[in-house]
Design a protein around this motif. Structure first.
Motif, PDB file in Angstrom:
ATOM      1  N   LYS A  18      -3.519  22.088 -36.081  1.00  0.00           N
ATOM      2  CA  LYS A  18      -3.237  23.436 -36.607  1.00  0.00           C
ATOM      3  C   LYS A  18      -1.872  23.969 -36.185  1.00  0.00           C
ATOM      4  CE  LYS A  18      -7.606  24.313 -38.060  1.00  0.00           C
ATOM      5  NZ  LYS A  18      -8.037  24.507 -39.418  1.00  0.00           N
ATOM      6  N   LYS A  37     -10.122  31.280 -28.836  1.00  0.00           N
ATOM      7  CA  LYS A  37     -11.497  31.619 -28.584  1.00  0.00           C
ATOM      8  C   LYS A  37     -12.269  30.371 -28.150  1.00  0.00           C
ATOM      9  CE  LYS A  37     -13.799  29.822 -31.102  1.00  0.00           C
ATOM     10  NZ  LYS A  37     -13.676  28.452 -31.562  1.00  0.00           N
ATOM     11  N   HIS A  50      -8.974  32.730 -35.659  1.00  0.00           N
ATOM     12  CA  HIS A  50      -8.184  32.304 -36.817  1.00  0.00           C
ATOM     13  C   HIS A  50      -8.841  32.669 -38.142  1.00  0.00           C
ATOM     14  CE1 HIS A  50     -10.702  28.652 -36.833  1.00  0.00           C
ATOM     15  NE2 HIS A  50     -10.272  28.427 -38.060  1.00  0.00           N
ATOM     16  N   TYR A  51     -10.132  33.020 -38.112  1.00  0.00           N
ATOM     17  CA  TYR A  51     -10.760  33.462 -39.354  1.00  0.00           C
ATOM     18  C   TYR A  51     -10.134  34.774 -39.862  1.00  0.00           C
ATOM     19  CZ  TYR A  51     -14.217  29.866 -40.049  1.00  0.00           C
ATOM     20  OH  TYR A  51     -14.817  28.667 -40.338  1.00  0.00           O
ATOM     21  N   LYS A 111      -7.482  34.151 -42.423  1.00  0.00           N
ATOM     22  CA  LYS A 111      -7.799  33.461 -43.679  1.00  0.00           C
ATOM     23  C   LYS A 111      -7.633  34.414 -44.855  1.00  0.00           C
ATOM     24  CE  LYS A 111     -11.009  29.995 -41.851  1.00  0.00           C
ATOM     25  NZ  LYS A 111     -10.382  28.705 -42.107  1.00  0.00           N
ATOM     26  N   GLU A 130     -19.865  22.814 -41.868  1.00  0.00           N
ATOM     27  CA  GLU A 130     -18.839  21.794 -41.634  1.00  0.00           C
ATOM     28  C   GLU A 130     -19.410  20.412 -41.864  1.00  0.00           C
ATOM     29  OE1 GLU A 130     -15.799  22.558 -38.548  1.00  0.00           O
ATOM     30  OE2 GLU A 130     -17.446  23.629 -37.602  1.00  0.00           O
ATOM     31  N   ARG A 181     -14.088  16.470 -29.312  1.00  0.00           N
ATOM     32  CA  ARG A 181     -14.181  17.697 -28.509  1.00  0.00           C
ATOM     33  C   ARG A 181     -15.506  17.857 -27.778  1.00  0.00           C
ATOM     34  NH1 ARG A 181     -14.080  21.944 -32.406  1.00  0.00           N
ATOM     35  NH2 ARG A 181     -13.212  23.444 -30.962  1.00  0.00           N
ATOM     36  N   TYR A 199     -15.613  20.042 -24.499  1.00  0.00           N
ATOM     37  CA  TYR A 199     -15.593  21.491 -24.723  1.00  0.00           C
ATOM     38  C   TYR A 199     -16.892  21.946 -25.394  1.00  0.00           C
ATOM     39  CZ  TYR A 199     -15.132  25.357 -27.999  1.00  0.00           C
ATOM     40  OH  TYR A 199     -15.406  26.453 -28.752  1.00  0.00           O
ATOM     41  N   ASP A 251     -19.013  28.941 -30.148  1.00  0.00           N
ATOM     42  CA  ASP A 251     -17.867  28.363 -30.853  1.00  0.00           C
ATOM     43  C   ASP A 251     -17.578  29.095 -32.165  1.00  0.00           C
ATOM     44  OD1 ASP A 251     -15.878  26.248 -31.114  1.00  0.00           O
ATOM     45  OD2 ASP A 251     -17.130  25.437 -32.720  1.00  0.00           O
ATOM     46  N   MET A 252     -18.633  29.532 -32.853  1.00  0.00           N
ATOM     47  CA  MET A 252     -18.436  30.094 -34.194  1.00  0.00           C
ATOM     48  C   MET A 252     -19.041  31.487 -34.386  1.00  0.00           C
ATOM     49  SD  MET A 252     -16.815  27.836 -36.199  1.00  0.00           S
ATOM     50  CE  MET A 252     -17.212  28.301 -37.887  1.00  0.00           C
ATOM     51  N   HIS A 286     -15.963  34.161 -34.919  1.00  0.00           N
ATOM     52  CA  HIS A 286     -15.635  34.145 -36.348  1.00  0.00           C
ATOM     53  C   HIS A 286     -16.688  34.858 -37.210  1.00  0.00           C
ATOM     54  CE1 HIS A 286     -12.738  31.293 -35.031  1.00  0.00           C
ATOM     55  NE2 HIS A 286     -13.463  30.211 -35.143  1.00  0.00           N
ATOM     56  N   LYS A 335     -22.420  21.804 -37.608  1.00  0.00           N
ATOM     57  CA  LYS A 335     -21.636  20.580 -37.776  1.00  0.00           C
ATOM     58  C   LYS A 335     -22.489  19.533 -38.477  1.00  0.00           C
ATOM     59  CE  LYS A 335     -18.271  21.698 -34.641  1.00  0.00           C
ATOM     60  NZ  LYS A 335     -16.952  22.070 -35.158  1.00  0.00           N
ATOM     61  N   ARG A 351     -18.115  20.777 -46.322  1.00  0.00           N
ATOM     62  CA  ARG A 351     -17.353  21.835 -45.659  1.00  0.00           C
ATOM     63  C   ARG A 351     -17.292  23.000 -46.635  1.00  0.00           C
ATOM     64  NH1 ARG A 351     -11.478  22.954 -45.312  1.00  0.00           N
ATOM     65  NH2 ARG A 351     -11.193  24.283 -43.476  1.00  0.00           N
ATOM     66  N   GLN A 389     -13.424  28.736 -48.348  1.00  0.00           N
ATOM     67  CA  GLN A 389     -12.885  27.381 -48.273  1.00  0.00           C
ATOM     68  C   GLN A 389     -13.987  26.386 -48.585  1.00  0.00           C
ATOM     69  OE1 GLN A 389     -11.557  27.668 -44.193  1.00  0.00           O
ATOM     70  NE2 GLN A 389     -13.373  26.670 -43.410  1.00  0.00           N
TER      71      GLN A 389
END
Ligand code: BG6
Length: 466
Positions: A21, A143, A173-174, A177, A211, A218, A221, A230-231, A235, A325, A330, A355
Motif C-alpha cells: 500500500k 490500526k 484507510h476505509y 475509500k 475477503e 501476517r 499479527y 482487525d476490521m 473500519h 478471510k 473480495r 470494492q
C-alpha cells in the motif's frame, strides 16, 4: 527550510503494508505530480538490505500494486528518494544512531509512519522522543489502535505526551475509500433516500467486507488480533457510524465526528442474554496451520454481528455487519434493505458497492411487462469504476490519507473518542464471548452457517446482487 528536506520515515518498511500500500501510494503521488518537492522516504526495517537492494524490491511491488502505470523514469526518480536504514526499533539504545543517520541525511521535518504491530507503538514513540525527533513531527499510526480499551488509553496518553494530540493521525484507510466518502452524498442529496433513512422505512442495513485471502504472511499479527480488532472495531464501526449518523448541523469535520460519535455511544450494549443472538465468530479450516499461528488458536477469522442503535431514528432496526478471510470473494458493500409492503413483494434494496467495483445498484419493483399483473424486481446499476477516466482520477485510500496528513487535514483520520467508544463495545464482546471456540468454516465458502441463521431468525438474509 535551511537546506534541509522533508521526509516520511516508515517503521516496518519490510512489511506487507509498506510493500502493498504505502510504496505504491507514494509512487502514485509522484507520478500524478502531487508529492511534496524533494521529499525523502526513509525506510526502517530489521532485515539487511542495501539501498539498491531495497529499491529493487520496491520496483517489484510498485509494478504489481500501483494504481498508475509503471514508468521507468518516474520510478528511478522515486527510487532515488528512498533510503533504507536497518535497525531494531524495539531496542531503545538503537535510537541515538538513528538520530545521527537522520541528521546526516539532512532531514528536518518528518512524518513518522508506524506501519508495525500496535505493541511496538509506545517503544518507537519513546525512542523518537528521547532523541528529540517526536517534538514537532507528525505521526501516522496504523490500526488497530491498541489491543483493548486500557491499552489504547495508555498508548494514547503516551503518544500525546511525545508528539502532542494535534500531531497524531490515526489511520483508518476505509475513511479514504471513494465510496465511503460518497455514502453521505448519496444519502443526503437524494430525497428518495434521505426521507426514508430510518427504521420506519428500512428493514435492515447490512455491511459486508469479505475477503478472498487468508492471513498470508501476517499470522503473527493476526493471531493476536482477529477479525474483531482487525476490521470491526475500526473500519466497520466507522462505516456504521457514517451510515447511521444524523444529518450534521454543517458538513464540517467536527460536526460529522460529533454525529458519528453519538451513533457509537448509542449502540445497544451486549449482555449475557443477547450475545448468542447477536454475535457469530468463525475460523476457517486450516487457519491453525498457517505460519506464526498457535496450533490451538481460537482467534476468529470471521465475525458477524447484529447491532442496534438505540435512538429515535433506528430503534429496534438491525444493522448486520460481517467480515472475514477466505470467503471465496473480495467484496465490500452496504445493502440498505427497505421494508416491503407485503411478504410476497421483493424489498427495494440500495446497494452501495465499495470494492472491487465501485458503484450503486438499486433493486426495485415493476409490473411484469405484457399481459401480466404480477410484480417483479428489476435493477438499475451504476458502475462508477467502469469508466477508465474515473478509475484513473480516483486516488487510492492510502494516497488520499498520506496527502491529507501532509496538508494537516485531520478530518480524514479517526478521532480518539470514536476509537475509545468502539473499544468499549469490542472489549465487552470479547469478555462475554470468553473462551468459546469460533464456528468452523471451509475456506472459499461464504463463512459459517451460523452467520446466515443470525439473519434468518429475523426473517432476513444476506443480500447478494443477483
Ligand atoms: C486491513 C486489515 O486494515 O484491511 C487487513 O488489517 C485487511 O486484514 C485489509 O485485509 C482490507 O483492506 P481492503 O482495503 O483490501 O479492503
Amino acid at each position: 527550510m535551511n537546506g534541509k528536506r522533508p521526509a516520511i520515515t516508515i517503521f516496518g518498511g519490510t512489511g506487507d503494508l509498506t510493500f502493498r500500500k504505502l510504496l505504491p501510494a507514494l509512487y502514485n503521488r509522484m507520478l500524478s505530480g502531487s508529492a511534496p518537492d524533494g521529499q525523502d522516504i526513509i525506510i526502517i526495517g530489521r532485515r539487511a538490505y542495501t539501498d539498491a537492494e531495497y529499491r529493487e524490491k520496491a520496483r517489484e511491488w510498485v509494478k504489481k500494486f500501483a494504481r498508475l502505470p509503471y514508468r521507468e523514469k518516474t520510478f528511478e526518480t522515486f527510487a532515488q528518494s528512498i533510503r533504507y536504514y536497518r535497525m531494531d526499533f524495539t531496542n531503545l539504545e538503537a535510537y541515538p544512531a538513528l538520530d545521527t543517520f537522520l541528521d546526516e541525511q539532512g532531514i528536518e521535518t518528518c512524518v513518522f509512519y508506524f506501519a508495525v504491530a500496535p505493541r511496538f507503538f509506545a517503544t518507537i514513540a519513546e525512542g523518537l522522543f528521547q532523541i528529540g525527533h517526536a517534538q514537532g513531527s507528525q505521526v501516522i499510526l496504523e490500526k488497530p489502535f491498541g489491543e483493548n480499551l486500557d491499552d489504547a488509553r495508555a498508548l494514547n496518553a503516551r503518544l500525546e505526551a511525545a508528539f502532542g494530540a494535534e500531531n497524531i493521525y490515526r489511520i483508518d484507510h476505509y475513511l479514504g475509500k471513494e465510496m465511503v466518502r460518497n455514502v453521505q452524498t448519496i444519502r443526503f442529496t437524494n430525497p428518495i433516500f434521505a426521507d426514508a433513512w430510518d427504521a420506519k422505512h428500512i428493514a435492515c442495513i447490512q455491511i459486508s467486507a469479505l475477503e478472498d485471502v487468508g492471513v498470508e504472511t501476517r499470522g503473527g499479527y493476526y493471531d493476536h488480533s482477529g477479525a474483531l480488532r482487525d476490521m470491526v472495531q475500526n473500519h466497520l464501526f466507522q462505516i456504521l457510524s457514517i451510515l447511521a449518523m444524523e444529518r450534521p448541523a454543517a458538513f464540517t469535520p467536527e460536526a460529522m465526528h460529533e454525529e458519528q460519535l453519538r451513533v457509537l455511544r448509542a449502540l445497544r450494549p451486549l449482555t449475557e442474554e443477547n450475545i448468542a443472538d447477536q454475535v457469530v465468530l468463525g475460523q476457517y479450516d486450516g487457519y491453525r496451520e498457517e505460519t506464526n499461528v498457535a496450533p490451538d488458536s481460537k482467534t476468529e477469522t470471521y465475525a458477524a454481528l447484529k447491532v442496534f442503535v438505540d435512538n429515535d431514528r433506528w430503534r429496534d432496526m438491525p444493522f448486520y455487519i460481517r467480515t472475514g478471510k477466505k470467503l471465496g470473494r473480495r467484496e465490500m458493500e452496504v445493502a440498505v434493505v427497505f421494508k416491503s409492503p407485503s411478504p410476497d413483494i421483493a424489498p427495494t434494496v440500495l446497494l452501495v458497492k465499495f470494492q472491487p467495483t465501485e458503484g450503486v445498484y438499486l433493486q426495485f419493483n415493476i409490473k411484469r411487462p405484457g399481459d401480466f399483473e404480477d410484480i417483479m424486481p428489476v435493477k438499475m446499476d451504476f458502475c462508477q469504476s467502469c469508466s477508465i477516466a474515473n478509475r484513473i482520477n480516483t486516488p487510492e485510500a492510502y494516497e488520499r490519507l498520506l496527502s491529507a496528513c501532509f496538508h494537516g487535514e485531520r478530518s480524514w483520520f479517526s478521532q480518539w473518542d470514536q476509537i475509545e467508544t468502539s473499544w468499549k463495545y469490542v472489549d465487552r464482546l470479547e469478555e462475554l464471548w470468553g473462551d468459546r471456540t469460533p464456528a468452523a468454516y471451509a475456506p472459499d465458502t461464504a463463512g459459517p452457517r451460523e452467520a446466515d441463521a443470525l439473519l434468518e431468525q429475523d426473517g432476513h438474509h444476506w443480500f447478494r446482487e443477483p
